[in-house]
Write an enzyme that holds these catalytic residues in place. Structure first.
Site, PDB file in Angstrom:
ATOM      1  N   ASP A  26       0.857  -1.184   0.000  1.00  0.00           N
ATOM      2  CA  ASP A  26       0.000   0.000   0.000  1.00  0.00           C
ATOM      3  C   ASP A  26       0.895   1.237   0.000  1.00  0.00           C
ATOM      4  O   ASP A  26       1.687   1.452   0.916  1.00  0.00           O
ATOM      5  CB  ASP A  26      -0.886  -0.015   1.250  1.00  0.00           C
ATOM      6  CG  ASP A  26      -2.003   1.013   1.190  1.00  0.00           C
ATOM      7  OD1 ASP A  26      -2.162   1.647   0.136  1.00  0.00           O
ATOM      8  OD2 ASP A  26      -2.705   1.173   2.207  1.00  0.00           O
ATOM      9  N   ASP A  33      -2.929   2.479  -6.064  1.00  0.00           N
ATOM     10  CA  ASP A  33      -1.902   2.563  -5.025  1.00  0.00           C
ATOM     11  C   ASP A  33      -1.810   1.349  -4.105  1.00  0.00           C
ATOM     12  O   ASP A  33      -1.058   1.378  -3.122  1.00  0.00           O
ATOM     13  CB  ASP A  33      -2.118   3.815  -4.182  1.00  0.00           C
ATOM     14  CG  ASP A  33      -3.458   3.814  -3.464  1.00  0.00           C
ATOM     15  OD1 ASP A  33      -4.366   3.097  -3.895  1.00  0.00           O
ATOM     16  OD2 ASP A  33      -3.596   4.550  -2.468  1.00  0.00           O
ATOM     17  N   GLU A  34      -2.516   0.277  -4.410  1.00  0.00           N
ATOM     18  CA  GLU A  34      -2.377  -0.910  -3.562  1.00  0.00           C
ATOM     19  C   GLU A  34      -2.664  -2.181  -4.341  1.00  0.00           C
ATOM     20  O   GLU A  34      -3.405  -2.180  -5.326  1.00  0.00           O
ATOM     21  CB  GLU A  34      -3.282  -0.819  -2.338  1.00  0.00           C
ATOM     22  CG  GLU A  34      -4.761  -0.748  -2.631  1.00  0.00           C
ATOM     23  CD  GLU A  34      -5.616  -0.781  -1.365  1.00  0.00           C
ATOM     24  OE1 GLU A  34      -5.303  -1.566  -0.441  1.00  0.00           O
ATOM     25  OE2 GLU A  34      -6.598  -0.025  -1.305  1.00  0.00           O
TER      26      GLU A  34
END
Length: 367
Positions: A14, A108-109
């Protein structure tokens, strides 16, 4: 007896305050300052906040007006999604150096299954550390990671040592980790559910574990079954490289509040048309139509109806959405409308393992 059960080493990576960190990376003048990615107007919403802004209580999905009130020195920056996607693609290329089992959750993860990996490294902990270092060297951005036996625990763990840290929950530590965990830290337990659990005397995983399956399903519906299993370390969902969506939707926020259903019909027509376009692009249909209504005071209301057949046609979607709109009176003027379709023709049912089977295997697994 246990030979056919999956033995997994899962990493959840993350990025730390991704959008805001990208803006600070590209503009040195913003570094060390409280910034929010999003619009500053009275209709604006915070898409992401830097850690400097978070100290003042600024959070994603917060009204820009409230964010500015919490942090008078807050700097608003317009989102640049093309730039975020560019960096996200760079990060994913790093992931694929280790495994093809990568399941992105957003820009983003992502989850990575490194049980068997391209580096032949038996340590998921060392792989996560190496990935984070490579991301920093390649992009200049920090990432955090959670490492454990399943996706649920890995995701929860990735938040423990943020920012720029990682947390490994080994098989023999799983039960104690979950029992000690604050109920607010459980992925899938939102603010409203947490408050409900508090009233029931459930503050930690141990408290949750003391509740029977019958009690949890009666109190929380289908989610009760989920809570019952995850607090026992049971989460059998595999990392899916091509993640199949559980729902498809479209929504619009309006410049001025709408105070009558009549004014909403034209907007719903446009939303249904966009939803139809998305469905047909992916060749998806569904049975459950949900109408989302966000009022001017930010309270949220959803109304759903499940049809006996799959639909993807704008006319049928709109007809059902209209029915849901008139199902009950409006509570206030409306700032947002959305329509989504779930119960899709892409879904497959997965039978959960029993508690005894899953935990026995996990504790024998050399992590």
């Amino acid at each position: 007896m246990y030979n056919d059960l999956p033995l997994r080493k899962i990493i959840h990576v993350d990025m730390d305050a991704f959008y805001a960190s990208v803006e600070q990376l590209d503009n040195p003048e913003l570094r060390g300052k409280p910034i929010a990615v999003g619009g500053k107007s009275k209709r604006g919403v915070v898409a992401a906040a830097s850690y400097e802004a978070r100290k003042f209580g600024v959070r994603s999905a917060m009204s820009s007006v409230i964010a500015q009130r919490n942090c008078p020195d807050l700097i608003f920056v317009k989102a640049r999604f093309d730039r975020y996607k560019e960096i996200s693609q760079t990060i994913r290329k790093i992931f694929y150096d280790y495994t093809d089992l990568v399941e992105p959750l957003s820009l983003d993860e992502a989850y990575l299954d490194v049980t068997v990996n391209k580096k032949g490294n038996p340590s998921a902990t060392l792989i996560a550390k190496e990935i984070r270092q490579r991301i920093l060297e390649k992009t200049g951005l920090n990432a955090s990671a959670g490492i454990s036996i399943n996706k649920f625990i890995a995701k929860v763990a990735s938040d423990i040592n943020k920012p720029n840290g990682q947390k490994t929950v080994n098989p023999e530590e799983v039960i104690q980790f979950l029992e000690d965990l604050d109920i607010r830290k459980f992925y899938g337990v939102g603010k409203v559910t947490a408050e409900k659990m508090y009233k029931l005397g459930v503050f930690t995983g141990k408290d949750l574990k003391s509740k029977s399956l019958e009690f949890l399903t009666e109190t929380f519906g289908k989610s009760g079954t989920y809570y019952y299993h995850v607090v026992r370390g049971i989460h059998t969902s595999a990392v899916k490289p091509h993640r199949i969506p559980k729902s498809v939707g479209a929504e619009r926020t309006f410049n001025e509040n709408l105070s009558s259903e009549i004014f909403m019909l034209e907007r719903l027509d446009h939303i249904a048309k966009e939803l139809e376009r998305r469905l047909k692009k992916s060749d998806i249909a569904g049975k459950t139509v949900t109408l989302k209504i966000k009022y001017s005071d930010f309270t949220l209301n959803t109304r759903s109806k499940t049809l006996p057949y799959f639909i993807a046609d704008k006319g049928l979607i709109l007809e059902t959405a209209k029915e849901l709109l008139y199902q009950e009176e409006l509570q206030n003027s409306v700032r947002l409308l959305g329509i989504s379709l779930a119960n899709l023709n892409t879904e497959k049912k997965e039978k959960p393992k029993t508690e005894k089977e899953t935990i026995s295997v996990q504790l024998k697994f050399d992590f």
